[in-house]
Each structure stands twice: as C-alpha cells, then as structure tokens.
Design a protein around this motif. Structure first.
Motif, PDB file in Angstrom:
ATOM      1  N   ARG B  61      30.792  -4.258 -37.761  1.00 18.12           N
ATOM      2  CA  ARG B  61      31.535  -4.544 -38.985  1.00 18.12           C
ATOM      3  C   ARG B  61      30.606  -5.155 -40.040  1.00 18.12           C
ATOM      4  O   ARG B  61      30.618  -4.757 -41.195  1.00 18.12           O
ATOM      5  CB  ARG B  61      32.688  -5.515 -38.695  1.00 18.12           C
ATOM      6  CG  ARG B  61      33.547  -5.758 -39.917  1.00 18.12           C
ATOM      7  CD  ARG B  61      34.515  -6.913 -39.741  1.00 18.12           C
ATOM      8  NE  ARG B  61      35.572  -6.650 -38.762  1.00 18.12           N
ATOM      9  CZ  ARG B  61      36.663  -7.412 -38.662  1.00 18.12           C
ATOM     10  NH1 ARG B  61      36.837  -8.453 -39.481  1.00 18.12           N
ATOM     11  NH2 ARG B  61      37.558  -7.153 -37.739  1.00 18.12           N
ATOM     12  N   VAL B  62      29.816  -6.134 -39.626  1.00 19.31           N
ATOM     13  CA  VAL B  62      28.899  -6.790 -40.562  1.00 19.31           C
ATOM     14  C   VAL B  62      27.778  -7.441 -39.767  1.00 19.31           C
ATOM     15  O   VAL B  62      27.979  -7.866 -38.622  1.00 19.31           O
ATOM     16  CB  VAL B  62      29.653  -7.824 -41.441  1.00 19.31           C
ATOM     17  CG1 VAL B  62      30.257  -8.923 -40.591  1.00 19.31           C
ATOM     18  CG2 VAL B  62      28.753  -8.419 -42.517  1.00 19.31           C
ATOM     19  N   ILE B  73      29.292  -8.986 -36.246  1.00 22.89           N
ATOM     20  CA  ILE B  73      30.677  -8.802 -35.804  1.00 22.89           C
ATOM     21  C   ILE B  73      30.829  -7.356 -35.344  1.00 22.89           C
ATOM     22  O   ILE B  73      30.491  -6.420 -36.075  1.00 22.89           O
ATOM     23  CB  ILE B  73      31.678  -9.127 -36.918  1.00 22.89           C
ATOM     24  CG1 ILE B  73      31.582 -10.609 -37.308  1.00 22.89           C
ATOM     25  CG2 ILE B  73      33.099  -8.784 -36.485  1.00 22.89           C
ATOM     26  CD1 ILE B  73      32.511 -11.024 -38.438  1.00 22.89           C
ATOM     27  N   SER B  85      37.789  -7.913 -31.990  1.00 21.86           N
ATOM     28  CA  SER B  85      36.467  -8.106 -32.582  1.00 21.86           C
ATOM     29  C   SER B  85      35.728  -9.198 -31.826  1.00 21.86           C
ATOM     30  O   SER B  85      36.347 -10.058 -31.176  1.00 21.86           O
ATOM     31  CB  SER B  85      36.606  -8.497 -34.060  1.00 21.86           C
ATOM     32  OG  SER B  85      37.300  -7.494 -34.770  1.00 21.86           O
ATOM     33  N   TRP B  86      34.410  -9.151 -31.946  1.00 23.95           N
ATOM     34  CA  TRP B  86      33.551 -10.150 -31.327  1.00 23.95           C
ATOM     35  C   TRP B  86      32.547 -10.654 -32.352  1.00 23.95           C
ATOM     36  O   TRP B  86      31.979  -9.852 -33.112  1.00 23.95           O
ATOM     37  CB  TRP B  86      32.777  -9.556 -30.140  1.00 23.95           C
ATOM     38  CG  TRP B  86      33.551  -9.501 -28.864  1.00 23.95           C
ATOM     39  CD1 TRP B  86      34.576  -8.644 -28.555  1.00 23.95           C
ATOM     40  CD2 TRP B  86      33.378 -10.353 -27.727  1.00 23.95           C
ATOM     41  NE1 TRP B  86      35.036  -8.902 -27.287  1.00 23.95           N
ATOM     42  CE2 TRP B  86      34.322  -9.938 -26.758  1.00 23.95           C
ATOM     43  CE3 TRP B  86      32.518 -11.403 -27.428  1.00 23.95           C
ATOM     44  CZ2 TRP B  86      34.418 -10.558 -25.517  1.00 23.95           C
ATOM     45  CZ3 TRP B  86      32.615 -12.016 -26.179  1.00 23.95           C
ATOM     46  CH2 TRP B  86      33.567 -11.595 -25.241  1.00 23.95           C
TER      47      TRP B  86
END
Lengths: 242, 202
Positions: B61-62, B73, B85-86
């Motif tokens: 994600r980023v 993430i 998410s992690w």
C-alpha cells in the motif's frame, strides 16, 4: 574474562581519583571524528557480564519488567534515547573536542552528550536527563568520563536490568599506540541493584567517509497489544510525507 | 503460486516457530544488537517463549524510509476471504539510505510475498524478507532481506550461494541485501526449501 575487565576498570577508577593530569595533546588530536560500529560476524556492540549480580530487589524488578509496558518507546517512537543505552548504538557517532568540553553526537535519536572537562561537580539543582551529567578528564591518553543524573529506569531499553537514580557510569575511551580503533570500557556502579560493579566494553572504528546523518523522527503510532494500527490514518500520514 | 501475489490473494500463510535456543551461539550478540538500535519492538512469543515468523502474499500500500523505523504497509487477504493490513518496520532511514534504500525501493501496488516477525501489537511486525514479484510471471523478482537474516547468517549464506545480487544495496554494512530472483531460481529455491518462502526461514 569478566573478572579481568573488572580489574582493568577498577584500576582505572583508582587512577581517576588520584589524577590531576591535564589533557594529553596527542590523545586530543586523535579523538575527534566520526566513528562507526564494527562488523565481526555481527555488529560488534558490547561485551558484558553473562550473569548480572542483582540484589533481591533488582531481581524482582527484572523479573517483573515487561518491555511492552515499561519502555516509553512503546507509546512514543520518538521518546529520547538515553544513556547508558546509547552506548550500545550501532549507528555512527561524532566526537568533537573543545577546550572545556567534549561533544558526542549520536546519529541514533539525534542525541548528544556534553562531557565537561572543567572538573566541576553537577550543580545542586542538576535535573535527571536522558544523557545525565558528565564530567571527564584526560589521563595518560585516555578520556575518562563519569556520568550521574541519568533518567533511565533500565541499563538498556528492552532488557529490564534496573538502574537506580544513584547509579554512576564511568567510561574510559582510548586508542592503543599505532591503532585507530577507539576502545571503550565502561562500568556501572549501582549498589542499590547490583552487588558489584558491572563492566562492559566495545569498540568503534573511525571513518572518513561516514557522517552522522540528521534524525528527523516520525512516530508510527502507539503500540497496543489489543488493537491493530489505524491503517487509514497511518496511510494518510505516510503518503503526505515527502 | 507465489508468483501470483499481484492477485492480492494470500496464497499461503504460515506460522513458524523460530527456535531461539537453537541460535544460542549468536543469541547474546542479537540481544546486544537489539539493545543497540532504537528497537521498541516486543515480539509475539509463544507460551514457550519462542518467536514466530509468519509469511503471506499481498500488495504494497505504501512504503517510506523513516527514523526511527522505516515502514511498509501490506494489504493481504486472509484464508476466510477478509482483507487485512500489516504494518511492517525496517531499520531507520539514516541507515537504510546509507545502504542504498530509497522510498522507491518498493512501490505502491507491488505484488509481494513477505516473511514477518510479528509483534505483540496485532498486524504489526518487523520485516524479515520481502519478495517483490515481477510484472509478469517470467520477469525477475527482487528479494530484499532484513531483520533476522542480515549479517553472515546461514540464511544469508544460503541466498548468496544461489542468487545474484541486485547491485542496489551496499552490502559492506552487512545488514540488508537485495537478490535478483529469476523464475527458474525461484522454482529451484522452492523445491530445495519447501513451504511458503521456506528459502528465507531458519
């Protein structure tokens, strides 16, 4: 080996008390600069006691220590780095020597220490701080530093060995003749927690290519053992960073 | 199967016990090193005191390199089909930048497989290794290794013996490393070290 280190440091401490020597020009010339941790199969950080001679109270505190609860970094990634933990740093440091003081800048946390060379005792209202109050002097080419007023509940962040407000940290930095390696032996004297002084050692190598990089800290949020991070908020924050 | 990470479907998820006491020869140095850096990290421990490693597939994600912890993430899909998410931490920006990492080393949308050391905070952990898959099944992937592997560990030795380096990481720091993984090399690794990302596990 541990006993040997203790003897070496104890000898240094005895000499400290008796010393009235001024700065050694060659030592001062050799100390300034940037230093990096040394790789010896793992980053060479610190050798220390295999068994800590704890008092009963210290043992209870150690066994009750939970880093998830007790380390301020759990709540704030940007909490100040502290002495003596900073002595374990794997990141570069820079030493600057001035007439009346030595400045040690740590990349980690952007922390800095001042070691006063005027021999003055800490003022009566000296606060307890992350790096404490340090006085030092040159002794046969070695820099000997004594630090008090450390605001650190443990010797290192995560491991729980307690440190009392009365603890005294004594460091001895030197270079062997013909070597560039900066050697450090340090001793923690804290009778409230340990029945005998604790002795440690580490080394750094000078570097002409490295610099202590600026440390702009960005917290990734608190650490909770029941709630995951707020990913939407965290994503927004990270995406807004340049 | 692992090359299909771009589907964001978690093709595999494993929890693997890391036998800390099997690592006694390096344990003391690890403890001291962990004290040395910032490391406000409390690993998730089993009742026996052992750490775990989880692996799963997902997409980025980023990613940002930051002090005191760089962050990535990963979005993934659990076995029951729900999304999660992690937040995975890496070394500080100051160090990663020195080694050659930038904010572009991993990009948003990259399909990845990751090995994670979970913390006591749910869905948060340290990045042990990340395989950034290529745009097509035939394209080379990049394997970046970090916590638990860096240095002259058996896993690092294993990878160095089998894979070319990307050339983007300064390995003289003996911390992180980047390997180029062709589709054939990945197949060979998966055959030799069975299990999801078995090639980066102890």
């Amino acid at each position: 080996m541990i006993a040997r280190r203790s003897l070496v440091v104890a000898s240094a401490l005895t000499t400290i008390a008796a010393s009235t020597a001024g700065a050694q020009p060659s030592a001062i010339r050799d100390f300034p600069g940037v230093y990096v941790a040394v790789w010896v199969g793992a980053v060479e950080i610190i050798t220390g006691p295999e068994v800590y001679p704890m008092t009963d109270a210290a043992r209870q505190a150690y066994e009750a220590f939970d880093p998830f609860v007790s380390d301020p970094r759990r709540l704030n990634d940007c909490a100040p780095e502290k002495v003596p933990t900073l002595l374990w740093t794997a990141n570069p440091i820079e030493i600057e020597v001035q007439a009346d003081r030595i400045d040690i800048s740590f990349e980690e946390g952007g922390s800095s220490r001042v070691i006063w060379l005027n021999g003055a005792s800490p003022p009566a209202d000296q606060p307890y701080t992350a790096v404490g109050y340090s006085v030092g002097h040159w002794e046969e080419g070695a820099l000997v530093v004594q630090t008090t007023h450390m605001d650190s509940p443990t010797i290192v962040n995560d491991l729980g060995h307690p440190l009392s407000a009365d603890a005294v940290l004594t460091e001895r930095y030197w270079k062997e003749p013909g070597e560039t390696t900066l050697r450090l032996e340090f001793q923690i004297n804290d009778p409230a927690n340990y029945t005998e002084p604790l002795s440690f050692s580490r080394i750094w190598e000078p570097s002409e290519t490295e610099q202590v990089q600026p440390w702009e800290c960005v917290s990734l949020g608190t650490r909770d053992d029941s709630e995951p991070p707020d990913f939407d908020e965290l994503t927004r924050m990270l995406e807004e960073l340049e | 199967m692992h090359r299909n990470g771009q589907t964001r479907k978690r093709s595999a998820r494993t929890a693997i016990v890391q036998l800390v006491f099997a690592l006694l020869p390096v344990l003391s140095l690890f403890r001291l090193e962990s004290a040395g850096a910032h490391h406000s990290f409390a690993p998730l421990l089993l009742p026996s005191g052992e750490q775990t490693i989880e692996t799963f597939d997902g997409s980025v994600r980023v990613f940002r390199i930051l002090n005191p912890h760089s962050a990535i993430i990963i979005d993934t899909v659990t076995e029951d089909g729900s999304e999660e998410s992690w937040l995975l931490e890496l070394s500080p920006r100051a160090q990663l930048a020195r080694e050659g990492w930038t904010d572009e080393t991993v990009s948003s949308g990259d399909p990845v497989s990751v090995a994670v050391i979970p913390s006591r905070t749910p869905n948060r952990g340290r990045l042990r290794a990340i395989l950034v898959h290529g745009d097509t099944p035939a394209a080379d992937a990049q394997l970046l290794v970090a916590y638990g592997i860096r240095g002259n560990t058996p896993v690092m030795q294993r990878l160095r013996e089998r894979l070319p380096v990307c050339g983007t990481i300064d390995a003289s720091y003996n911390r992180t490393e980047c390997f180029t993984v062709s589709s054939q090399a990945l197949a060979d690794l998966e055959a030799e070290f069975p299990g999801h990302m078995g090639y980066v596990l102890p």
